[in-house]
Scaffold this motif. Structure first.
Motif: not given
Lengths: 274, 267
Positions: A101-102, A105-106, A108-110, A113-114, A116, A118
């Protein structure tokens, strides 16, 4: 699709890693970049996604001039370039799924992602790709519990999750045994073909490069000294790239390898891939 | 020269290559030690007398008296524990941005120098000295002690965490950057997973240190069990002092064992 013009990189130490390199990679082409250690292969692909800042020259991906982008635009552009690393570069303490899923990262917002959180479509795509490389039973395993070949497959899936147009592949087989190396190379090529991705593959194993890439570019001391189809790779060419050596065995080996693989191995590979 | 002769002649290379320098360094060190010992004046008769006095002093600690001043002891203990918990929590939270700023691979030069400077100041001054300053600023009591411990926690955690951040696997962070992640995503995905075990371990260790220090800080009026200990000594109630010391030893052992257990569990 990827156009590099006059790319030069001089490190702060004064080493000239790349010297006026110009190169065009059309859409869907798999290109192998070969050359001795220190020839600038790694620097070249890192200049493309600007993990390393070029000293001079321009790089364009489609319409985007990568070398002229500000921070935010660069991050958006990096989503279009999936990278696969030599030592896999998985975040070891995260699970397989988190590593995969990383790749999103480009997008989704912080805070998403923090926590998880998604989008469901991303998670679905992750499961689909993990199944494609035969790792859907290891979703919640920690990345450091995997074998080398499995880790590299997670690395490949992470890169594909970005939904890239271009794959930047840095020595994907350097830490793998010969059989796994071939499986990984084959997987990268297959997936690139399926999705019509261009790929630059740094590789020091000449036989593997010949076996899998349609085009080979030879780098020596930061300059391109060979650019042609794999079949044009003669002992003379290898000498200009690497220096004097008896190359006859190296070139023959590439053809032998394919035939030598026993049917059982082939079947196992297909089973693993499906 | 043949191999056998070469093998006989071979000696492991000495630490200091030049022979004259080697002997000068060793000889100089020895000479200094002899001269330094010669300047020490030891009054042996006074020492013999002191041994007996020390014995009497220690004897006064027995039996430990938990009962007479138990309420004061209890109050001091609770104050110390509160001081420890709050200072550890605040110190650890504040140390995170300082550690990030003090990591050469993350922070730009000016921020790096500022954070390293802050850490250097925090680590240069012993807790007691900082406590005296804070007692002067905020008056006697646990607030001064809490601030002291929080401040030195920042220095301790900041330095060790920053070192761990500088030691991360670069390739993992690079891979996260290559996906188009933002700077905060890089911290959360590329760096935090790599340093989390050490972060937890250091926090547990610092809790343990903060409790021990809180017992000392009372001596300069910064509150806690140290205050209780100090006043019992002033009043020559050595039985109470002994009780307090035993309790401190017990709590420190529990803290040490627990923090050791936590550190092993997260590695």
């Amino acid at each position: 699709m990827l156009v590099i013009e006059g790319l030069t990189k001089r490190y702060a130490t004064g080493d000239l890693a790349l010297d006026d390199v110009s190169l065009t990679v059309p859409k869907g082409q798999v290109m192998a970049l070969i050359g001795p250690s220190g020839a600038g292969k790694s620097t070249l692909i890192r200049c493309v996604n600007r993990l390393v800042e070029p000293t001079a020259g321009t790089i364009r991906l489609g319409e985007t001039v990568l070398t002229a982008l500000g921070d935010r635009a660069l991050r958006r552009a990096r989503r279009r370039m999936g990278m696969i690393f030599q030592e896999y570069a998985l975040v070891e303490r995260l699970s397989v799924m988190e590593n995969v899923l990383s790749g999103r990262l480009g997008y989704v917002g912080f805070w998403r992602s923090w926590f998880r959180r998604f989008p469901l479509a991303d998670i679905e795509e992750a499961f689909r790709l993990l199944a494609r490389v035969g790792l859907d039973h290891m979703v919640d395993k920690r990345a450091d519990a995997l074998s080398g070949g499995q880790r590299q497959r997670v690395g490949i899936v992470r890169a594909l999750m970005q939904d890239p147009e271009l794959l930047l592949v840095d020595e994907p087989t350097a830490s793998l045994d010969p059989k796994t190396s071939r499986q990984i190379m084959r997987l990268i090529i297959e997936l690139a073909k399926e999705r019509g991705l261009a790929a630059i593959i740094n590789i020091h194993d000449v036989a593997l490069a010949q076996q899998f890439a349609e085009r080979i570019v030879g780098l020596h001391a930061g300059r391109i000294v060979f650019d042609g189809p794999a079949s044009d790779l003669t002992p003379e060419v290898l000498t200009t790239i690497y220096g004097e050596e008896d190359w006859s065995a190296t070139i023959r080996k590439a053809e032998d390898d394919d035939e030598d693989e026993p049917p059982a191995v082939e079947a196992a590979r297909i089973a693993a891939a499906d | 020269m043949d191999a056998a002769a070469a093998a006989r002649a071979w000696r492991p290379p000495p630490l200091i290559e030049a022979a004259w320098l080697r002997w000068a360094v060793y000889g100089g060190a020895l000479l200094y030690a002899v001269l330094a010992l010669g300047t020490l004046e030891v009054n042996w008769t006074r020492a013999a007398e002191g041994l007996e006095r020390g014995g009497r002093f220690l004897g006064a600690f027995f039996p430990p008296d938990f009962v007479t001043h138990w309420l004061e002891i209890e109050e001091g203990l609770l104050e110390s524990l509160t001081m420890t918990v709050t200072s550890t929590v605040f110190g650890v939270i504040l140390s995170v941005p300082v550690a990030l700023g003090a990591s050469r691979n993350l922070a730009p030069m000016p921020i790096y120098l500022f954070c390293r400077g802050l850490i250097a100041v925090s680590r240069t001054f012993q807790e007691i000295i900082i406590a005296i300053l804070f007692v002067a600023m905020f008056g006697f009591g646990p607030l001064a002690g809490m601030l002291t411990l929080a401040f030195s926690t920042i220095g301790f955690m900041g330095k060790l965490l920053a070192e761990d951040i500088e030691d991360i696997e670069k390739s993992q962070a690079e891979a996260v950057r290559a996906t188009g992640a933002s700077w905060f995503q890089l911290l959360a995905w590329g760096i935090q997973p790599q340093v989390l075990p050490r972060f937890i371990g250091l926090s547990a260790y610092r809790f343990d240190i903060n409790f021990r220090e809180s017992a000392v800080l009372g001596l300069v009026g910064a509150g806690g069990i140290g205050d209780t200990l100090n006043s019992s000594l002033d009043r020559y109630e050595f039985g109470t002092s002994a009780a307090i010391l035993l309790i401190i030893i017990a709590i420190v052992m529990v803290c040490e064992y627990t923090s050791g257990f936590i550190r092993r569990a997260v590695q």
